[in-house]
Scaffold this motif. Structure first.
Motif, PDB file in Angstrom:
ATOM      1  N   UNK A  17     -13.762  29.658 -19.872  1.00 58.82           N
ATOM      2  CA  UNK A  17     -13.562  29.784 -18.431  1.00 58.82           C
ATOM      3  C   UNK A  17     -12.293  30.582 -18.142  1.00 58.82           C
ATOM      4  N   UNK A  18     -12.337  31.415 -17.118  1.00 63.62           N
ATOM      5  CA  UNK A  18     -11.146  32.143 -16.688  1.00 63.62           C
ATOM      6  C   UNK A  18     -10.328  31.255 -15.744  1.00 63.62           C
ATOM      7  N   UNK A  19      -9.092  31.669 -15.498  1.00 62.75           N
ATOM      8  CA  UNK A  19      -8.268  30.942 -14.527  1.00 62.75           C
ATOM      9  C   UNK A  19      -8.925  30.967 -13.156  1.00 62.75           C
ATOM     10  N   UNK A  20      -9.501  32.098 -12.786  1.00 60.20           N
ATOM     11  CA  UNK A  20     -10.161  32.208 -11.487  1.00 60.20           C
ATOM     12  C   UNK A  20     -11.350  31.257 -11.401  1.00 60.20           C
ATOM     13  N   UNK A  21     -12.130  31.167 -12.460  1.00 60.15           N
ATOM     14  CA  UNK A  21     -13.282  30.260 -12.459  1.00 60.15           C
ATOM     15  C   UNK A  21     -12.830  28.807 -12.341  1.00 60.15           C
ATOM     16  N   UNK A  22     -11.756  28.448 -13.043  1.00 60.53           N
ATOM     17  CA  UNK A  22     -11.234  27.087 -12.927  1.00 60.53           C
ATOM     18  C   UNK A  22     -10.767  26.819 -11.511  1.00 60.53           C
ATOM     19  N   UNK A  23     -10.093  27.784 -10.919  1.00 59.67           N
ATOM     20  CA  UNK A  23      -9.646  27.656  -9.534  1.00 59.67           C
ATOM     21  C   UNK A  23     -10.826  27.436  -8.594  1.00 59.67           C
ATOM     22  N   UNK A  24     -11.896  28.197  -8.795  1.00 57.76           N
ATOM     23  CA  UNK A  24     -13.085  28.071  -7.945  1.00 57.76           C
ATOM     24  C   UNK A  24     -13.750  26.712  -8.117  1.00 57.76           C
ATOM     25  N   UNK A  25     -13.806  26.208  -9.345  1.00 61.81           N
ATOM     26  CA  UNK A  25     -14.410  24.893  -9.575  1.00 61.81           C
ATOM     27  C   UNK A  25     -13.557  23.783  -8.956  1.00 61.81           C
ATOM     28  N   UNK A  26     -12.239  23.944  -9.009  1.00 63.58           N
ATOM     29  CA  UNK A  26     -11.374  22.972  -8.345  1.00 63.58           C
ATOM     30  C   UNK A  26     -11.607  22.979  -6.842  1.00 63.58           C
ATOM     31  N   UNK A  27     -11.794  24.169  -6.283  1.00 59.36           N
ATOM     32  CA  UNK A  27     -12.047  24.282  -4.844  1.00 59.36           C
ATOM     33  C   UNK A  27     -13.315  23.539  -4.442  1.00 59.36           C
ATOM     34  N   UNK A  28     -14.335  23.550  -5.306  1.00 58.23           N
ATOM     35  CA  UNK A  28     -15.564  22.820  -5.025  1.00 58.23           C
ATOM     36  C   UNK A  28     -15.327  21.315  -4.933  1.00 58.23           C
ATOM     37  N   UNK A  29     -14.222  20.864  -5.511  1.00 61.60           N
ATOM     38  CA  UNK A  29     -13.851  19.446  -5.453  1.00 61.60           C
ATOM     39  C   UNK A  29     -12.781  19.196  -4.390  1.00 61.60           C
ATOM     40  N   UNK A  30     -12.606  20.170  -3.489  1.00 63.81           N
ATOM     41  CA  UNK A  30     -11.633  20.097  -2.391  1.00 63.81           C
ATOM     42  C   UNK A  30     -10.200  20.043  -2.893  1.00 63.81           C
ATOM     43  N   UNK A  31      -9.957  20.696  -4.039  1.00 64.96           N
ATOM     44  CA  UNK A  31      -8.605  20.821  -4.577  1.00 64.96           C
ATOM     45  C   UNK A  31      -8.301  22.313  -4.583  1.00 64.96           C
ATOM     46  N   UNK A  32      -7.435  22.722  -3.678  1.00 70.80           N
ATOM     47  CA  UNK A  32      -7.193  24.145  -3.467  1.00 70.80           C
ATOM     48  C   UNK A  32      -5.987  24.595  -4.285  1.00 70.80           C
ATOM     49  N   UNK A  33      -6.300  25.110  -5.470  1.00 74.39           N
ATOM     50  CA  UNK A  33      -5.292  25.579  -6.414  1.00 74.39           C
ATOM     51  C   UNK A  33      -5.667  27.012  -6.787  1.00 74.39           C
ATOM     52  N   UNK A  34      -4.889  27.977  -6.347  1.00 76.05           N
ATOM     53  CA  UNK A  34      -5.235  29.391  -6.581  1.00 76.05           C
ATOM     54  C   UNK A  34      -5.053  29.772  -8.049  1.00 76.05           C
ATOM     55  N   UNK A  35      -5.573  30.932  -8.417  1.00 73.60           N
ATOM     56  CA  UNK A  35      -5.488  31.413  -9.789  1.00 73.60           C
ATOM     57  C   UNK A  35      -4.029  31.523 -10.236  1.00 73.60           C
TER      58      UNK A  35
END
Length: 71
Positions: A17-35
């Motif tokens: 997984x890339x950092x961006x992909x991890x960031x996007x998956x966190x966003x799906x859990x309502x955790x907004x953490x940018x790349x």
């Protein structure tokens, strides 16, 4: 600032997984953490909240013990 950044990076890279992909998956859990924040976490320059740690362990499918180096 944190002691688990290198473990998060290792688990993320192992999962492919890339950092961006991890960031996007966190966003799906309502955790907004940018790349950029993921990068700072992995480099130990940013603290990680307990909510982030829990979500990251679930997304990367690793235990909390692994992230804290107890495994």
């Amino acid at each position: 600032v944190n002691i688990i950044g290198s473990q998060i990076k290792a688990a993320r890279e192992k999962s492919g997984m890339t950092q961006k992909q991890l960031s996007e998956k966190l966003e799906l859990e309502a955790i907004y953490t940018c790349r950029g924040s993921i990068s700072r976490i992995e480099n130990g320059k940013r603290a990680v909240t307990d909510i982030e740690i829990d979500a990251i362990s679930r997304i990367l499918k690793v235990s909390l013990d692994f992230l804290f180096g107890r495994e």
